[in-house]
Design a protein around this motif. Sequence first.
Motif, mmCIF file in Angstrom:
data_model
loop_
_atom_site.group_PDB
_atom_site.id
_atom_site.type_symbol
_atom_site.label_atom_id
_atom_site.label_comp_id
_atom_site.label_asym_id
_atom_site.label_seq_id
_atom_site.Cartn_x
_atom_site.Cartn_y
_atom_site.Cartn_z
ATOM 1 N N VAL B 9 44.902 47.334 37.007
ATOM 2 C CA VAL B 9 44.259 47.446 35.797
ATOM 3 C C VAL B 9 44.985 46.982 34.713
ATOM 4 N N GLU B 10 46.390 47.511 34.602
ATOM 5 C CA GLU B 10 47.319 47.129 33.655
ATOM 6 C C GLU B 10 47.572 45.532 33.761
ATOM 7 N N GLU B 11 47.695 44.834 34.996
ATOM 8 C CA GLU B 11 48.071 43.539 34.924
ATOM 9 C C GLU B 11 46.622 42.742 34.678
ATOM 10 N N ALA B 12 45.576 43.242 35.050
ATOM 11 C CA ALA B 12 44.380 42.515 34.825
ATOM 12 C C ALA B 12 43.973 42.503 33.465
ATOM 13 N N GLY B 13 44.535 43.502 32.458
ATOM 14 C CA GLY B 13 44.125 43.670 31.283
ATOM 15 C C GLY B 13 44.836 42.788 30.363
ATOM 16 N N HIS B 14 45.901 42.004 30.855
ATOM 17 C CA HIS B 14 46.959 41.169 29.883
ATOM 18 C C HIS B 14 47.126 39.885 30.539
ATOM 19 N N GLU B 15 47.179 38.824 29.263
ATOM 20 C CA GLU B 15 47.260 37.466 29.721
ATOM 21 C C GLU B 15 48.616 37.082 30.586
ATOM 22 N N THR B 16 48.881 37.711 31.683
ATOM 23 C CA THR B 16 49.979 37.311 32.538
ATOM 24 C C THR B 16 50.027 36.515 33.515
ATOM 25 N N ALA B 17 50.820 35.989 34.218
ATOM 26 C CA ALA B 17 50.679 35.015 35.364
ATOM 27 C C ALA B 17 49.863 35.940 36.607
ATOM 28 N N GLY B 18 50.076 37.043 36.837
ATOM 29 C CA GLY B 18 49.269 37.674 37.906
ATOM 30 C C GLY B 18 47.714 38.441 37.592
ATOM 31 N N ARG B 19 47.423 38.124 36.212
ATOM 32 C CA ARG B 19 46.297 38.443 35.908
ATOM 33 C C ARG B 19 44.964 38.447 36.897
ATOM 34 N N ILE B 20 44.774 36.948 37.165
ATOM 35 C CA ILE B 20 43.648 36.631 37.785
ATOM 36 C C ILE B 20 43.786 37.462 39.602
ATOM 37 N N ARG B 21 44.866 37.350 39.863
ATOM 38 C CA ARG B 21 45.180 37.830 41.252
ATOM 39 C C ARG B 21 44.894 39.580 41.102
ATOM 40 N N ALA B 22 45.412 39.994 40.263
ATOM 41 C CA ALA B 22 45.088 41.535 39.956
ATOM 42 C C ALA B 22 43.597 41.813 39.893
ATOM 43 N N ALA B 23 43.053 40.996 38.995
ATOM 44 C CA ALA B 23 41.528 41.412 38.675
ATOM 45 C C ALA B 23 40.671 41.105 40.038
ATOM 46 N N ALA B 24 41.313 40.008 40.844
ATOM 47 C CA ALA B 24 40.573 39.902 42.236
ATOM 48 C C ALA B 24 40.588 40.775 43.150
ATOM 49 N N ARG B 25 42.072 41.616 43.164
ATOM 50 C CA ARG B 25 42.188 42.957 44.036
ATOM 51 C C ARG B 25 41.085 43.651 43.651
ATOM 52 N N LEU B 26 41.020 43.943 42.295
ATOM 53 C CA LEU B 26 40.149 45.196 41.719
ATOM 54 C C LEU B 26 38.608 44.842 42.243
ATOM 55 N N LEU B 27 38.236 43.498 41.869
ATOM 56 C CA LEU B 27 37.076 43.230 42.651
ATOM 57 C C LEU B 27 36.733 43.786 44.017
ATOM 58 N N SER B 28 37.486 43.157 44.916
ATOM 59 C CA SER B 28 37.616 43.788 46.300
ATOM 60 C C SER B 28 37.691 45.185 46.437
ATOM 61 N N LEU B 29 38.242 45.968 45.445
ATOM 62 C CA LEU B 29 38.044 47.427 45.630
ATOM 63 C C LEU B 29 36.557 47.806 45.376
ATOM 64 N N ALA B 30 36.191 47.332 44.263
ATOM 65 C CA ALA B 30 34.833 47.644 43.747
ATOM 66 C C ALA B 30 33.713 47.386 44.903
ATOM 67 N N GLU B 31 34.157 46.254 45.337
ATOM 68 C CA GLU B 31 32.908 45.691 46.183
ATOM 69 C C GLU B 31 33.275 46.592 47.770
ATOM 70 N N ASN B 32 34.426 46.744 48.137
ATOM 71 C CA ASN B 32 34.528 47.409 49.504
ATOM 72 C C ASN B 32 34.540 48.813 49.724
ATOM 73 N N GLU B 33 34.893 49.360 48.495
ATOM 74 C CA GLU B 33 34.995 51.039 48.773
ATOM 75 C C GLU B 33 34.202 51.426 47.436
ATOM 76 N N PRO B 34 32.853 51.664 47.855
ATOM 77 C CA PRO B 34 32.109 52.239 46.731
ATOM 78 C C PRO B 34 32.329 53.696 46.357
#
Lengths: 148, 331
Positions: B9-34
């Motif tokens: 959440v921290e990484e996805a919330g800031h414009e850093t190199a890993g932002r999209i990667r972190a957000a993509a992991r969160l998306l998987s979490l929301a999708e895979n583990e309701p």
Amino acid sequence: MSGTADREGLDRKRVPARILIGKAGLDGHDRGAKYVAHVLRDAGYEVIYTGIRRSPEQIADTAIQEDVAVVGLSILSGAHKILFKRVIDLLHERGAGDILVVAGGTIPSCDVPYLKELGVAAVLTPGASSKSIVETLDALLKQRQGAA
Amino acid sequence: MTGDVRQFVEEAGHETAGRIRAAARLLSLAENEPERIPELFAGMAEWPEPRMVVGLTGQPGSGKSVLTDRLIAGFRARHPDRRVGVIAVDASSPYTGGALLGDRVRMMRHATDPMVFIRSAASRGHVGGLMLGIRGMVRIMGLAGCDVVLVETVGVGQSEVEVAEVADLVLVILAPGQGDGIQLLKCGLLEAGDIFVVNKADREGADRLASLLLATLHLTGDGRRHDHPAEVLTVSALKGRGVAELIDLLEKRCAQERDRWRERRSLAVEEEIRLAVLEEARRQILHALGNDDAAAEQVRRILRGEATVTGLVGRLLDTVAREHGAGSERS
């Protein structure tokens, strides 16, 4: 939802593995890639299909946005050494070195050791049966889960 | 793993190199583990929200993905410093659970644009045209800095209207050649739309479909919100005609209705948690029903008149409560 799906599909693999299938470089022969996409779909994978003539950058960025476990690239152009190196380098640069890369296509056996050294997890060449494709990927994913 | 969530959440919330990667992991979490959605949602009140969530729905082959591609390009050109997010849903096989997610093929020219974040998703047996976790995924796109989020449903027919609960505005995409005036009178999809896009205007029959649609919709005078008449636009996504007008309309509606959308979105998050509870209950009851043989025997007992459906459900719920040691929590 049908009972069949519950028993044999969605519950067995409650979270289907995600895999990117695409073609990199100037090579429009997509029959093989589409065949593999179809086989994996039928084996219960979620296949993100990117289509033909993609750049290594497009492949790497897509793999990251889609959070796939595996990138499977079909290459019939002969440029596999350069293209796989570039894709693997980009994934590492972008903090996604844990994504497995699998090679498919017309790859001479003498190049296989080089690709393996680059970090390509498996090389599937023409004649690979659908069964062997699925088994190879299942085994790689199992290994990856164990390592995580 | 809770630690991981916080870090992502921290990484996805800031414009850093890993932002999209972190957000993509969160998306998987929301999708895979309701079942973990409540955990994910814990700090969500603080997250930035997308300005506009646009749903695109319609029959298979009506041109949703091509229109999505054109909308991405249009929004990017208007606001070069703002990110566009896309969630594109395709159907899972009801037989194997697998899926071929191909919407992205139409949008590949945006793949390396750091201000475009595209995510494909499979419906995973969820009916309604989307999948479980979609509301959380939209919020994660917001966290990752998306100004506009486009949600493309699976190719739908008449009853898959869940997108109306997820999106601020619903575009129903139609194309000529998909049915006569009676189809337009049927319930479902057409009731869920805010804006109707008659696509493939480069083909014969588009104008006729547009006027038929207008006549049908204005017969009763109400759109989904009952306070705003449904609008009909003729577009050729392929040729890029009518797309600028569509974006103008979306921006206009956003300026007018934004406050009301905010209110509705908070209800959507509550609904997501409700759905997560139902999904977990379904899974536990399925488990309590047992393997194929035991489940079949239960059903046969009902057939023989030795048990009732309600009785069986009661017993299964008791089993679930016992197994989870939560009998005291049941009320």
